[in-house]
Scaffold this active site. Structure first.
Site, PDB file in Angstrom:
ATOM      1  N   GLY A  44      -1.842  59.810  39.922  1.00 49.18           N
ATOM      2  CA  GLY A  44      -1.797  59.318  41.188  1.00 49.18           C
ATOM      3  C   GLY A  44      -2.346  60.579  42.187  1.00 49.18           C
ATOM      4  N   GLU A  65      -1.537  71.883  41.727  1.00 49.26           N
ATOM      5  CA  GLU A  65      -1.297  71.388  40.342  1.00 49.26           C
ATOM      6  C   GLU A  65      -1.376  72.552  39.299  1.00 49.26           C
ATOM      7  OE1 GLU A  65      -1.133  68.404  38.210  1.00 49.26           O
ATOM      8  OE2 GLU A  65      -0.729  70.025  36.807  1.00 49.26           O
ATOM      9  N   GLN A  73      -2.653  59.419  29.737  1.00 48.95           N
ATOM     10  CA  GLN A  73      -1.621  59.483  28.713  1.00 48.95           C
ATOM     11  C   GLN A  73      -1.586  57.794  27.952  1.00 48.95           C
ATOM     12  OE1 GLN A  73       2.103  60.460  30.945  1.00 48.95           O
ATOM     13  NE2 GLN A  73       0.787  61.612  32.190  1.00 48.95           N
ATOM     14  N   CYS A 192       5.740  53.747  31.585  1.00 48.38           N
ATOM     15  CA  CYS A 192       5.353  52.759  30.941  1.00 48.38           C
ATOM     16  C   CYS A 192       6.458  52.254  29.757  1.00 48.38           C
ATOM     17  CB  CYS A 192       4.058  52.899  30.030  1.00 48.38           C
ATOM     18  SG  CYS A 192       3.289  51.587  29.155  1.00 48.38           S
ATOM     19  N   ASP A 328       4.805  58.044  39.278  1.00 48.34           N
ATOM     20  CA  ASP A 328       6.133  57.828  38.875  1.00 48.34           C
ATOM     21  C   ASP A 328       7.001  58.391  39.583  1.00 48.34           C
ATOM     22  OD1 ASP A 328       4.332  56.642  36.924  1.00 48.34           O
ATOM     23  OD2 ASP A 328       4.530  58.236  35.495  1.00 48.34           O
ATOM     24  N   LYS A 336       6.958  52.024  36.102  1.00 46.19           N
ATOM     25  CA  LYS A 336       6.004  52.990  36.535  1.00 46.19           C
ATOM     26  C   LYS A 336       4.777  53.123  35.476  1.00 46.19           C
ATOM     27  CE  LYS A 336      10.213  55.747  37.993  1.00 46.19           C
ATOM     28  NZ  LYS A 336       9.780  55.713  39.376  1.00 46.19           N
ATOM     29  N   THR A 337       3.621  52.601  35.944  1.00 47.12           N
ATOM     30  CA  THR A 337       2.356  52.785  35.075  1.00 47.12           C
ATOM     31  C   THR A 337       1.247  53.303  36.064  1.00 47.12           C
ATOM     32  OG1 THR A 337       1.821  50.529  35.683  1.00 47.12           O
ATOM     33  CG2 THR A 337       3.084  50.750  33.742  1.00 47.12           C
ATOM     34  N   ALA A 339      -1.354  51.574  36.064  1.00 52.18           N
ATOM     35  CA  ALA A 339      -2.003  50.253  36.709  1.00 52.18           C
ATOM     36  C   ALA A 339      -0.918  50.274  38.307  1.00 52.18           C
ATOM     37  CB  ALA A 339      -1.574  48.938  35.942  1.00 52.18           C
ATOM     38  N   CYS A 372       1.489  46.068  32.275  1.00 49.30           N
ATOM     39  CA  CYS A 372       1.952  46.653  30.893  1.00 49.30           C
ATOM     40  C   CYS A 372       1.016  46.332  29.685  1.00 49.30           C
ATOM     41  CB  CYS A 372       3.245  46.524  30.812  1.00 49.30           C
ATOM     42  SG  CYS A 372       3.773  47.641  29.180  1.00 49.30           S
TER      43      CYS A 372
HETATM   44  P1  FAD Z   1       1.437  62.196  35.876  1.00 49.79           P
HETATM   45  O1  FAD Z   1       0.060  61.496  35.547  1.00 49.79           O
HETATM   46  O2  FAD Z   1       2.288  62.649  34.813  1.00 49.79           O
HETATM   47  O3  FAD Z   1       1.176  63.538  36.680  1.00 49.79           O
HETATM   48  C1  FAD Z   1       2.031  64.495  37.224  1.00 49.79           C
HETATM   49  C2  FAD Z   1       1.230  65.541  37.520  1.00 49.79           C
HETATM   50  O4  FAD Z   1       2.243  66.437  38.314  1.00 49.79           O
HETATM   51  C3  FAD Z   1       1.033  66.446  36.158  1.00 49.79           C
HETATM   52  O5  FAD Z   1      -0.244  66.853  36.248  1.00 49.79           O
HETATM   53  C4  FAD Z   1       1.882  67.608  36.603  1.00 49.79           C
HETATM   54  O6  FAD Z   1       1.437  68.962  35.997  1.00 49.79           O
HETATM   55  C5  FAD Z   1       1.977  67.848  37.999  1.00 49.79           C
HETATM   56  N1  FAD Z   1       3.316  68.578  38.301  1.00 49.79           N
HETATM   57  C6  FAD Z   1       4.471  68.536  37.728  1.00 49.79           C
HETATM   58  N2  FAD Z   1       5.356  69.410  38.405  1.00 49.79           N
HETATM   59  C7  FAD Z   1       4.548  69.845  39.354  1.00 49.79           C
HETATM   60  C8  FAD Z   1       5.034  70.854  40.570  1.00 49.79           C
HETATM   61  N3  FAD Z   1       6.205  71.372  40.302  1.00 49.79           N
HETATM   62  N4  FAD Z   1       3.983  71.226  41.255  1.00 49.79           N
HETATM   63  C9  FAD Z   1       2.814  70.752  41.363  1.00 49.79           C
HETATM   64  N5  FAD Z   1       2.467  69.720  40.266  1.00 49.79           N
HETATM   65  C10 FAD Z   1       3.530  69.382  39.386  1.00 49.79           C
HETATM   66  N6  FAD Z   1       0.205  53.387  32.318  1.00 49.79           N
HETATM   67  C11 FAD Z   1      -0.814  52.223  32.409  1.00 49.79           C
HETATM   68  O7  FAD Z   1      -1.000  51.710  33.444  1.00 49.79           O
HETATM   69  N7  FAD Z   1      -0.832  51.450  31.240  1.00 49.79           N
HETATM   70  C12 FAD Z   1      -0.608  51.913  29.917  1.00 49.79           C
HETATM   71  O8  FAD Z   1      -0.942  51.303  28.936  1.00 49.79           O
HETATM   72  C13 FAD Z   1       0.142  53.026  29.715  1.00 49.79           C
HETATM   73  N8  FAD Z   1       0.448  53.533  28.492  1.00 49.79           N
HETATM   74  C14 FAD Z   1       1.154  54.603  28.475  1.00 49.79           C
HETATM   75  C15 FAD Z   1       1.746  54.996  27.302  1.00 49.79           C
HETATM   76  C16 FAD Z   1       2.372  56.231  27.238  1.00 49.79           C
HETATM   77  C17 FAD Z   1       2.764  56.577  25.845  1.00 49.79           C
HETATM   78  C18 FAD Z   1       2.533  57.227  28.479  1.00 49.79           C
HETATM   79  C19 FAD Z   1       3.331  58.347  28.306  1.00 49.79           C
HETATM   80  C20 FAD Z   1       2.414  56.390  29.619  1.00 49.79           C
HETATM   81  C21 FAD Z   1       1.697  55.479  29.470  1.00 49.79           C
HETATM   82  N9  FAD Z   1       1.237  54.789  31.152  1.00 49.79           N
HETATM   83  C22 FAD Z   1       0.371  53.681  30.901  1.00 49.79           C
HETATM   84  C23 FAD Z   1       1.827  55.297  32.042  1.00 49.79           C
HETATM   85  C24 FAD Z   1       0.987  56.247  33.037  1.00 49.79           C
HETATM   86  O9  FAD Z   1       0.260  57.292  32.362  1.00 49.79           O
HETATM   87  C25 FAD Z   1       1.864  56.919  34.071  1.00 49.79           C
HETATM   88  O10 FAD Z   1       2.522  55.995  34.750  1.00 49.79           O
HETATM   89  C26 FAD Z   1       0.883  57.941  35.246  1.00 49.79           C
HETATM   90  O11 FAD Z   1       0.107  58.723  34.095  1.00 49.79           O
HETATM   91  C27 FAD Z   1       1.765  58.422  35.971  1.00 49.79           C
HETATM   92  O12 FAD Z   1       0.983  59.047  36.781  1.00 49.79           O
HETATM   93  P2  FAD Z   1       1.700  60.112  38.118  1.00 49.79           P
HETATM   94  O13 FAD Z   1       0.560  60.542  38.917  1.00 49.79           O
HETATM   95  O14 FAD Z   1       2.647  59.641  38.769  1.00 49.79           O
HETATM   96  O15 FAD Z   1       2.182  61.338  36.866  1.00 49.79           O
HETATM   97  C1  UQ1 Z   2      -5.412  49.130  35.706  1.00 52.96           C
HETATM   98  O1  UQ1 Z   2      -5.671  48.868  36.508  1.00 52.96           O
HETATM   99  C2  UQ1 Z   2      -5.314  50.351  34.977  1.00 52.96           C
HETATM  100  O2  UQ1 Z   2      -6.097  51.525  35.564  1.00 52.96           O
HETATM  101  C3  UQ1 Z   2      -7.362  51.818  35.265  1.00 52.96           C
HETATM  102  C4  UQ1 Z   2      -4.840  50.700  33.659  1.00 52.96           C
HETATM  103  O3  UQ1 Z   2      -5.055  51.993  33.094  1.00 52.96           O
HETATM  104  C5  UQ1 Z   2      -3.952  52.959  33.563  1.00 52.96           C
HETATM  105  C6  UQ1 Z   2      -4.389  49.602  32.801  1.00 52.96           C
HETATM  106  O4  UQ1 Z   2      -3.686  49.949  31.766  1.00 52.96           O
HETATM  107  C7  UQ1 Z   2      -4.198  48.363  33.411  1.00 52.96           C
HETATM  108  C8  UQ1 Z   2      -3.698  47.217  32.584  1.00 52.96           C
HETATM  109  C9  UQ1 Z   2      -4.589  47.857  34.618  1.00 52.96           C
HETATM  110  C10 UQ1 Z   2      -4.790  46.610  35.282  1.00 52.96           C
HETATM  111  C11 UQ1 Z   2      -5.917  46.071  35.262  1.00 52.96           C
HETATM  112  C12 UQ1 Z   2      -6.183  44.708  34.683  1.00 52.96           C
HETATM  113  C13 UQ1 Z   2      -7.639  44.192  34.774  1.00 52.96           C
HETATM  114  C14 UQ1 Z   2      -5.395  43.757  34.026  1.00 52.96           C
END
Ligand code: FAD
Ligand code: UQ1
Length: 453
Positions: A44, A65, A73, A192, A328, A336-337, A339, A372
């Site tokens: 994000g 960061e 992930q 996820c 997230d 929470k994903t 996507a 998902c």
């Molecule tokens: P993150 O990407 O986790 O980033 C959070 C960041 O904040 C980290 O870099 C961390 O170091 C930083 N941070 C933490 N504390 C602090 C602080 N105090 N100060 C500053 N920075 C800090 N999503 C999909 O869309 N499709 C999938 O198929 C999918 N499969 C998944 C499978 C697995 C096994 C896992 C674990 C996740 C999956 N996800 C999937 C979910 C997806 O990876 C997360 O929803 C996404 O990465 C969340 O992004 P975010 O930026 O919220 O958090």
């Molecule tokens: C998506 O947009 C995305 O971001 C690139 C993912 O990776 C984190 C995904 O796993 C999924 C499923 C999407 C949704 C996109 C489509 C085309 C279903």
């Protein structure tokens, strides 16, 4: 007055130098001022920073960061399945964060939103005009008694949710010869949620291919009420577990792991007498409890559960209008994903831009879109897509509740490219516009546009 500062360069080297304190603050701490501060450089944060750094120009955006590494992930499901490595899923943080933004390699340790400042782990205080909070979720392995020890000492206990433990999953799949292979899912919002069961389908296929399936019970012990929250996809998944003889036990929450006797103790969530059930395990894949990062929980930005308290449609903070959230760590009640983040990023771009221009931050509404990709083996996937109310919001003009090889390739081969080359560069705002196009105006995000780059 000059201060000594430690900077991290894009190559990850630390540089120590004297810098002039240009702040107007009377405090002795170094105070820097940015138009936009992004806290967290994960999916994000990187996405939001990329969009606004190109819009606002050099030196206007900072990303706070601490981590040197950025992970994709979603690939960890395949790392657990033995077809990818952790290094396939990672890039140096300095290579993915936008070049026009300043990376402050430190963590946030305190938020003071009344004064629009954040204190960093390196002692700096950063003042911002606007802030995007994107700190992700904290993995609370310690909340399950005996689990941290089991993850360190028992080769049969693994977890795809952490870069540290995901490397244990495939060797544990290789090692088990008989007995129980147990997969868990905790009693709280997690990232996820589907990934708790994706690895189970992969494992089941692996056991089959290696001639040991008949000796292994495959068991999904989930805190949930059903296999999946959206009936359309739950129907397919229920059929799959029935056909593949997978045991589903709902409303069970892992409470303790005794690695010396290989026992996993679950609390029966619907029991009025706090009943427990003990399972012997020969393989245990654990999805840990997760929560908002402690720093966020302890801040005025949190809701009563500790998540960033935002308006679920506009993504603007409920009490501090110059603060927005993505990803997230927010209390937007969607699954929470990454996507979901893609769809949120378009709403954030439009609403924060409008707010910066003195307009209301309600130009666009996030409908809860999330997706998902439920991988059900080494070559099949059910591509679930839905909104806040669990209504399917499917992109393709086919029935996405069916297992499909095309969707598997989408998930395994196309999504990582989209992630590294489009999403985190601020150029992918989810499939909303394509869904509208493919479905000729039926459904889709209300005010979606193609990303402005
Ligand atoms: P993150 O990407 O986790 O980033 C959070 C960041 O904040 C980290 O870099 C961390 O170091 C930083 N941070 C933490 N504390 C602090 C602080 N105090 N100060 C500053 N920075 C800090 N999503 C999909 O869309 N499709 C999938 O198929 C999918 N499969 C998944 C499978 C697995 C096994 C896992 C674990 C996740 C999956 N996800 C999937 C979910 C997806 O990876 C997360 O929803 C996404 O990465 C969340 O992004 P975010 O930026 O919220 O958090
Ligand atoms: C998506 O947009 C995305 O971001 C690139 C993912 O990776 C984190 C995904 O796993 C999924 C499923 C999407 C949704 C996109 C489509 C085309 C279903």
């Amino acid at each position: 007055m000059n201060n000594i500062q430690v900077f991290s360069t894009r190559t990850g080297r630390l540089v120590v130098c004297a810098v002039r304190n240009f702040s107007s603050s009377t405090s002795r701490q170094q105070e820097k001022h940015y138009k936009l501060l992004v806290v967290g450089g994960g999916t994000g944060g990187c996405t939001a920073a990329s969009k606004f750094a190109s819009k606002l120009g050099k030196g206007k955006v900072a990303i706070l960061e601490p981590s040197k590494v950025h992970y994709y992930q979603p690939m960890w499901t395949f790392v657990g399945g033995g077809t990818k490595t952790v290094s396939n899923s990672s890039r140096p943080m300095g290579k993915v964060l936008p070049k026009k933004a300043d990376w402050i390699q430190a963590g946030a340790v305190a938020f003071d939103p009344k004064n629009s400042t954040v204190t960093c782990s390196n002692g700096d205080v950063i003042k911002y005009d606007y802030m995007v909070v994107s700190m992700g979720l904290q993995l609370d392995y310690h909340k399950v008694k005996g689990l941290p020890e089991a993850l360190l000492s028992d080769p049969a206990v693994c977890s795809n949710y952490s870069s540290k433990y995901v490397t244990k999953t495939f060797p544990a799949l290789e090692n088990i010869t008989d007995g129980k292979a147990i997969f868990t899912s905790p009693n709280c919002p997690i990232k996820c949620a589907g990934a708790a069961q994706k690895i189970m389908y992969i494992a089941e296929e692996y056991f089959n291919k290696n001639g040991k399936r008949d000796n292994i019970d495959v068991i999904f012990n989930t805190s949930g009420q059903a296999i999946f929250g959206v009936p359309k996809y739950a129907e397919t998944l229920n059929k799959i577990i029935e056909d593949r003889n997978i045991q589903l036990n709902c409303r069970l929450s892992l409470e303790e792991v005794r690695s010396d006797t290989r026992e996993a103790i679950f609390r029966k969530l619907d029991s009025e007498t706090n009943e427990k059930e003990t399972f012997n395990y020969n393989f245990l894949h654990v999805v840990p409890p997760m929560s908002a990062p402690d720093v966020l929980k302890a801040s005025p930005l949190a809701d009563s559960m500790g998540y960033l308290d935002i308006n679920k449609y506009s993504l603007q903070h409920a009490r501090y209008p110059n603060v927005f959230g993505i990803g997230d760590c927010t209390n937007a009640p969607t699954s929470k994903t990454g996507a979901a983040i893609a769809a949120q990023s378009g709403v954030l771009r439009r609403n924060l831009t409008a707010f910066m221009d003195g307009k209301s931050a309600s130009q666009d509404e996030y409908d809860g879109y999330t997706s998902c990709p439920l991988v059900t083996g080494y070559g099949k996937c059910v591509m679930a897509e839905f909104d806040y109310d669990g209504n399917p919001l499917e992109t393709f003009p086919i029935d996405q509740s069916k297992e499909r090889r095309t969707m598997f390739h989408m998930k395994r081969d196309i999504m990582p490219e989209m992630y590294w080359n489009l999403l985190i560069k601020g150029m992918w705002e989810g499939p909303g516009p394509y869904r509208r196009l493919m479905r000729l105006g039926m459904g889709g995000n209300k005010k979606s546009e193609v990303a402005e780059v």
